[in-house]
Design a protein around this motif. Structure first.
Motif, short mmCIF file in Angstrom:
data_model
loop_
_atom_site.label_atom_id
_atom_site.label_comp_id
_atom_site.label_asym_id
_atom_site.label_seq_id
_atom_site.Cartn_x
_atom_site.Cartn_y
_atom_site.Cartn_z
N ARG A 91 -10.04 53.81 30.64
CA ARG A 91 -11.21 54.03 31.48
C ARG A 91 -12.19 55.00 30.81
N ALA A 92 -11.67 56.07 30.22
CA ALA A 92 -12.54 57.04 29.55
C ALA A 92 -13.25 56.43 28.35
N ASN A 93 -12.53 55.61 27.58
CA ASN A 93 -13.15 54.96 26.43
C ASN A 93 -14.23 53.98 26.85
N ARG A 94 -14.02 53.26 27.95
CA ARG A 94 -15.05 52.34 28.42
C ARG A 94 -16.31 53.09 28.86
N THR A 95 -16.12 54.23 29.51
CA THR A 95 -17.27 55.05 29.91
C THR A 95 -18.01 55.56 28.68
N LEU A 96 -17.25 55.99 27.68
CA LEU A 96 -17.86 56.49 26.45
C LEU A 96 -18.62 55.37 25.72
N ARG A 101 -23.80 52.67 24.18
CA ARG A 101 -24.69 51.50 24.19
C ARG A 101 -26.02 51.79 24.90
N CYS A 102 -25.95 52.56 25.95
CA CYS A 102 -27.12 52.71 26.83
C CYS A 102 -28.00 53.91 26.48
N ILE A 103 -27.49 54.88 25.77
CA ILE A 103 -28.24 56.08 25.44
C ILE A 103 -28.57 56.06 23.95
N ARG A 146 -12.40 63.27 20.34
CA ARG A 146 -12.78 63.13 18.93
C ARG A 146 -13.93 62.15 18.78
N ARG A 147 -13.81 61.03 19.49
CA ARG A 147 -14.85 60.01 19.42
C ARG A 147 -16.16 60.52 20.00
N ALA A 148 -16.07 61.26 21.11
CA ALA A 148 -17.28 61.78 21.75
C ALA A 148 -18.00 62.77 20.83
N THR A 149 -17.26 63.67 20.21
CA THR A 149 -17.90 64.64 19.32
C THR A 149 -18.47 63.98 18.07
N HIS A 150 -17.84 62.88 17.66
CA HIS A 150 -18.32 62.17 16.47
C HIS A 150 -19.65 61.47 16.75
N MET A 151 -19.94 61.17 18.00
CA MET A 151 -21.19 60.51 18.37
C MET A 151 -22.40 61.42 18.21
#
Length: 265
Positions: A91-96, A101-103, A146-151
């Protein structure tokens, strides 16, 4: 052999008491001309020696289940939280992904608030109950952050620890640790301390060295018990410095705790 039959007798007695409670509930419903939807009722049998009793609501049998969702936390018959980890991470990965995609902006001022508002709460909801303790589960959950900070713009290619330091973030492991200690403070010294004696009894005075407010640590033969919130939190709480434990208010406690955690783990 006597002990074995004693356990079976206790389980039998427990099953009979539960059936009597169900009968009373059904009697109350009949008296008040109400109806229970037995299709939505389930029995979750816990424990290896569970005798798998069958239960009835009125004239209908209550079906058994291997896993059940309660307050959005999935519990299975083996008390294995693996399904909860998978659902939470998915669920968290789908939100991320939706944010990605949208921002269009990758600025820290944009991504961090979105992560803190939409993703982080999913990873920390009721985590005191289902907190992971196997390394693979801890790593899978940590990959989300990790993925969020990499964005974020300018953070690509940098080690994860450096990203956390630059963005003023704790790792999710440290966040769970902080959540455990904040909850313990509320239950032992805060506005919910009436529950202290039940959940967190104080240690005898002769072993209250260090922070002066140690909690009693119990010993268990099974490893799974060591990971229960009321067990693991005691051990961590007893290692805190005295000035953190004796903070006069919750706000002060959080500030001192953050300063302490910034230099450990």
């Amino acid at each position: 052999m006597i002990a074995k039959y004693g356990v079976k007798w206790a389980c039998q007695q427990g099953g009979e008491r539960l059936q009597k409670d169900l009968d009373r509930v059904q009697g109350w419903a009949n008296k008040n001309k109400m109806h229970f939807n037995t299709d939505k009722c389930r029995v979750l049998h816990l424990g290896r020696s569970n005798q798998q009793h069958t239960y009835k609501m009125g004239n209908s049998l209550v079906e058994s289940t291997e896993a059940e969702r309660d307050l959005e936390v999935i519990i299975d018959s083996k008390m294995n939280m693996g399904q909860q980890y998978e659902v939470t991470v998915g669920r968290a990965n789908r939100t991320l992904s939706c944010i990605h995609r949208c921002i269009s902006s990758r600025a820290k001022e944009v991504i961090l608030p979105l992560y803190a508002t939409l993703v982080s709460p999913q990873l920390e909801y009721c985590v005191q109950f289902w907190a992971p303790h196997f390394k693979r589960d801890v790593d899978n959950i940590e990959r989300v952050q990790r993925r969020a900070t990499h964005m974020i713009q300018g953070q690509q290619g940098r080690p994860y620890n450096e990203r956390l330091w630059d963005l003023n973030l704790f790792s999710l492991h440290k966040r769970r640790l902080r959540g455990d200690l904040v909850t313990v403070y509320k239950l032992t010294r805060g506005d919910q301390k009436s529950l202290r004696e039940t959940l967190f009894p104080l240690a005898p005075p002769r072993i209250t060295r260090n922070n002066g407010h140690k909690l009693l640590e119990s010993r268990f033969r099974l490893d799974i018990r060591k990971n229960y919130f009321t067990v693991r939190a005691n051990r961590i709480w007893n290692q805190l410095p005295r000035e953190v434990v004796l903070a006069p208010t919750l706000v002060v406690f959080k500030k001192r705790l953050d300063a302490y955690l910034a230099g450990v783990i």
